[in-house]
Design a protein around this motif. Sequence first.
Motif, mmCIF file in Angstrom:
data_model
loop_
_atom_site.group_PDB
_atom_site.id
_atom_site.type_symbol
_atom_site.label_atom_id
_atom_site.label_comp_id
_atom_site.label_asym_id
_atom_site.label_seq_id
_atom_site.Cartn_x
_atom_site.Cartn_y
_atom_site.Cartn_z
ATOM 1 N N ARG A 16 0.774 -1.334 -0.235
ATOM 2 C CA ARG A 16 -0.423 -0.206 -0.135
ATOM 3 C C ARG A 16 0.997 1.234 -0.041
ATOM 4 O O ARG A 16 0.219 2.711 -0.580
ATOM 5 C CB ARG A 16 -1.233 0.364 1.142
ATOM 6 N N LEU A 17 1.987 1.360 0.912
ATOM 7 C CA LEU A 17 2.825 2.774 1.046
ATOM 8 C C LEU A 17 3.595 2.731 -0.892
ATOM 9 O O LEU A 17 3.688 3.501 -0.614
ATOM 10 C CB LEU A 17 3.957 2.315 2.257
ATOM 11 N N ARG A 18 3.536 1.596 -0.958
ATOM 12 C CA ARG A 18 4.501 1.909 -2.556
ATOM 13 C C ARG A 18 3.305 2.330 -3.690
ATOM 14 O O ARG A 18 3.707 2.990 -3.896
ATOM 15 C CB ARG A 18 5.010 0.501 -3.213
ATOM 16 N N ASP A 19 2.343 1.489 -3.456
ATOM 17 C CA ASP A 19 1.202 1.969 -3.763
ATOM 18 C C ASP A 19 1.363 3.487 -4.096
ATOM 19 O O ASP A 19 1.207 4.453 -5.516
ATOM 20 C CB ASP A 19 0.550 1.129 -4.184
ATOM 21 N N SER A 20 1.426 4.299 -3.039
ATOM 22 C CA SER A 20 0.488 5.575 -2.581
ATOM 23 C C SER A 20 1.729 6.668 -2.789
ATOM 24 O O SER A 20 1.433 7.412 -2.692
ATOM 25 C CB SER A 20 0.394 5.733 -1.344
ATOM 26 N N LEU A 72 4.720 6.668 -0.669
ATOM 27 C CA LEU A 72 5.553 7.007 0.033
ATOM 28 C C LEU A 72 6.382 6.108 0.349
ATOM 29 O O LEU A 72 7.132 6.514 1.045
ATOM 30 C CB LEU A 72 4.363 6.468 1.804
ATOM 31 N N ALA A 73 6.496 4.744 -0.293
ATOM 32 C CA ALA A 73 7.962 4.381 -0.048
ATOM 33 C C ALA A 73 8.028 3.695 -1.765
ATOM 34 O O ALA A 73 7.311 3.537 -2.241
ATOM 35 C CB ALA A 73 7.791 2.999 0.500
ATOM 36 N N ALA A 74 9.747 3.184 -1.299
ATOM 37 C CA ALA A 74 9.746 2.806 -2.639
ATOM 38 C C ALA A 74 11.467 1.772 -2.463
ATOM 39 O O ALA A 74 11.920 1.889 -1.231
ATOM 40 C CB ALA A 74 10.327 4.271 -3.489
ATOM 41 N N GLU A 75 11.600 0.606 -3.792
ATOM 42 C CA GLU A 75 12.779 0.303 -3.635
ATOM 43 C C GLU A 75 14.420 0.758 -3.221
ATOM 44 O O GLU A 75 14.570 2.574 -3.998
ATOM 45 C CB GLU A 75 12.797 -0.548 -4.698
ATOM 46 N N ALA A 76 15.058 0.352 -2.756
ATOM 47 C CA ALA A 76 16.387 1.284 -2.131
ATOM 48 C C ALA A 76 17.004 0.084 -2.919
ATOM 49 O O ALA A 76 18.335 0.579 -2.145
ATOM 50 C CB ALA A 76 16.571 1.381 -0.368
ATOM 51 N N GLY A 77 17.363 -0.677 -3.259
ATOM 52 C CA GLY A 77 18.099 -1.700 -3.981
ATOM 53 C C GLY A 77 17.779 -3.050 -3.269
ATOM 54 O O GLY A 77 16.676 -3.556 -2.800
ATOM 55 N N ARG A 78 18.986 -4.146 -3.590
ATOM 56 C CA ARG A 78 19.073 -5.351 -2.274
ATOM 57 C C ARG A 78 20.051 -5.463 -1.604
ATOM 58 O O ARG A 78 21.745 -5.158 -2.045
ATOM 59 C CB ARG A 78 18.990 -6.209 -3.782
ATOM 60 N N ARG A 79 19.852 -6.465 -0.804
ATOM 61 C CA ARG A 79 21.219 -6.584 0.669
ATOM 62 C C ARG A 79 20.967 -7.900 0.095
ATOM 63 O O ARG A 79 20.249 -8.832 0.173
ATOM 64 C CB ARG A 79 20.323 -5.997 1.555
ATOM 65 N N ALA A 80 22.653 -8.515 0.414
ATOM 66 C CA ALA A 80 22.461 -9.829 0.917
ATOM 67 C C ALA A 80 22.155 -10.089 2.154
ATOM 68 O O ALA A 80 22.875 -9.624 2.885
ATOM 69 C CB ALA A 80 24.669 -9.644 0.636
ATOM 70 N N SER A 81 21.810 -11.071 1.991
ATOM 71 C CA SER A 81 21.228 -12.188 3.305
ATOM 72 C C SER A 81 22.292 -13.735 3.363
ATOM 73 O O SER A 81 23.243 -14.545 2.693
ATOM 74 C CB SER A 81 19.753 -12.664 2.556
ATOM 75 N N THR A 82 21.845 -13.807 4.725
ATOM 76 C CA THR A 82 22.315 -15.472 5.215
ATOM 77 C C THR A 82 21.369 -16.467 4.251
ATOM 78 O O THR A 82 21.239 -16.587 5.132
ATOM 79 C CB THR A 82 22.883 -15.459 6.472
ATOM 80 N N GLY A 83 22.698 -16.485 3.215
ATOM 81 C CA GLY A 83 21.267 -18.267 2.998
ATOM 82 C C GLY A 83 20.448 -17.723 1.654
ATOM 83 O O GLY A 83 19.554 -15.953 2.482
ATOM 84 N N GLY A 84 19.662 -18.139 0.758
ATOM 85 C CA GLY A 84 19.140 -17.794 0.149
ATOM 86 C C GLY A 84 18.666 -16.549 -0.536
ATOM 87 O O GLY A 84 20.175 -15.845 -0.646
ATOM 88 N N LYS A 85 18.102 -16.170 -1.363
ATOM 89 C CA LYS A 85 18.331 -14.856 -2.262
ATOM 90 C C LYS A 85 18.759 -13.292 -1.635
ATOM 91 O O LYS A 85 17.634 -13.391 -0.676
ATOM 92 C CB LYS A 85 17.111 -14.397 -3.602
ATOM 93 N N PRO A 86 18.525 -12.357 -2.326
ATOM 94 C CA PRO A 86 18.984 -11.605 -1.968
ATOM 95 C C PRO A 86 17.889 -10.586 -1.807
ATOM 96 O O PRO A 86 16.611 -10.402 -2.024
ATOM 97 C CB PRO A 86 19.873 -10.271 -3.054
#
Length: 388
Positions: A58-62, A64-78
């Motif tokens: 909802r915040l992205r649709d309005s 108010l929020a947007a993607e700020a990139g990707r962050r590496a995680s411990t196991g699994g996809k970023p």
Amino acid sequence: MAGRGASAAGANLPALRSHNTALVLDLLRTAGTDGISRLELADRTGLTPQAVSKITARLRDSGLAAEAGRRASTGGKPRTVLRLVPGAGHAVGVHLDRDELRVVLVDLTGAVVGERGAPLDLGAGAAVVVEAVAREVEGLVGGLVGGGVGVGEPLARGARSPAPDPVRGLLGVGVALPGPLDHTRGVLHRVTGFPEWDGFALREALARRLGVAVVVDKDTNAAALGLAAAGEGGSFAYLHLGTGLGAGLVIGGGVHRGARTGAGEFGHQVIQLDGPPCDCGNRGCIEALCLAAVARGDLGEAARVLGAGAANLVGLLDIDLVLLGGRTVAADPEPFVRGVAAVLGARARREGAREAAVPVRVAPGGARGVAEGAAQLLLAPLFGRADG
């Protein structure tokens, strides 16, 4: 305050949808440009990942929020991280002083993106003052905020006033001025030195003139709220010395206004029974003594009087910090910090305190700190601060 510390108290109930959204928004705000992932949001709010996904969608649709990139995680996809969009909404803060008017426009992070000021006579009458505020607000907002219903924009015939829109245009206008006043109803009482304002519904008059939501509070409360929103923690007193003297109190992270929103009339505590008359009608008030010392150029005496009042507050409320602000302090802060700290230190020694005296600092924000705090009267509720 939501979003501070390891976690915030979320609740997976439809009735608390706005509360949960405020928790998420506050975490997005405090994360800054680095952003925060949905899993981190779920962990820190206690909400389910599904609830967080719905809120962030909802915040992205309005906008108010947007993607700020990707962050590496411990196991699994970023993990995709999200950030707040500062320019998705704005608020206006107005500092209405006895002899001048300052207006700021801030984005959702509280950053100032525009500012205006003008001389003012608070005794010129309600109609003159309301028009002066409207003129400065319209002059500032017109060139800086796009979209939505702008300040003063006429409505279609028969249409209702627009609800505040945090996505496009303006959340509203926060107005801070000397008290006493009724924050809940936006009605002024007998402003010291200007009894003709007693009973004037300032919030209603400005909302009608501007066509947006308006919130009214004391200058000291607004400044204290701004300091708390900027990260000042714990319990503290903000002492404002300018054309008058007052205090804003933050207790346990929230602004303390009192049962009748009359707390913080710091300047009118009597410390000299046979002292000089004060505009409030009493004698020997801290404000009268302090302003008289300033007028004759004795800043050391003014600081000692201010320190006596600060010591009373510290002893009564057991606060953690004293912050000094206002134009008189800003013009020459060192003697005020030194003088107030000396009085607090002497009191601590007399009482045999095991810890050091309560620290004294100049409040950040300078001359526009009250106006920035006034804007927080609109922003704070958006981020889950009920004391806004």
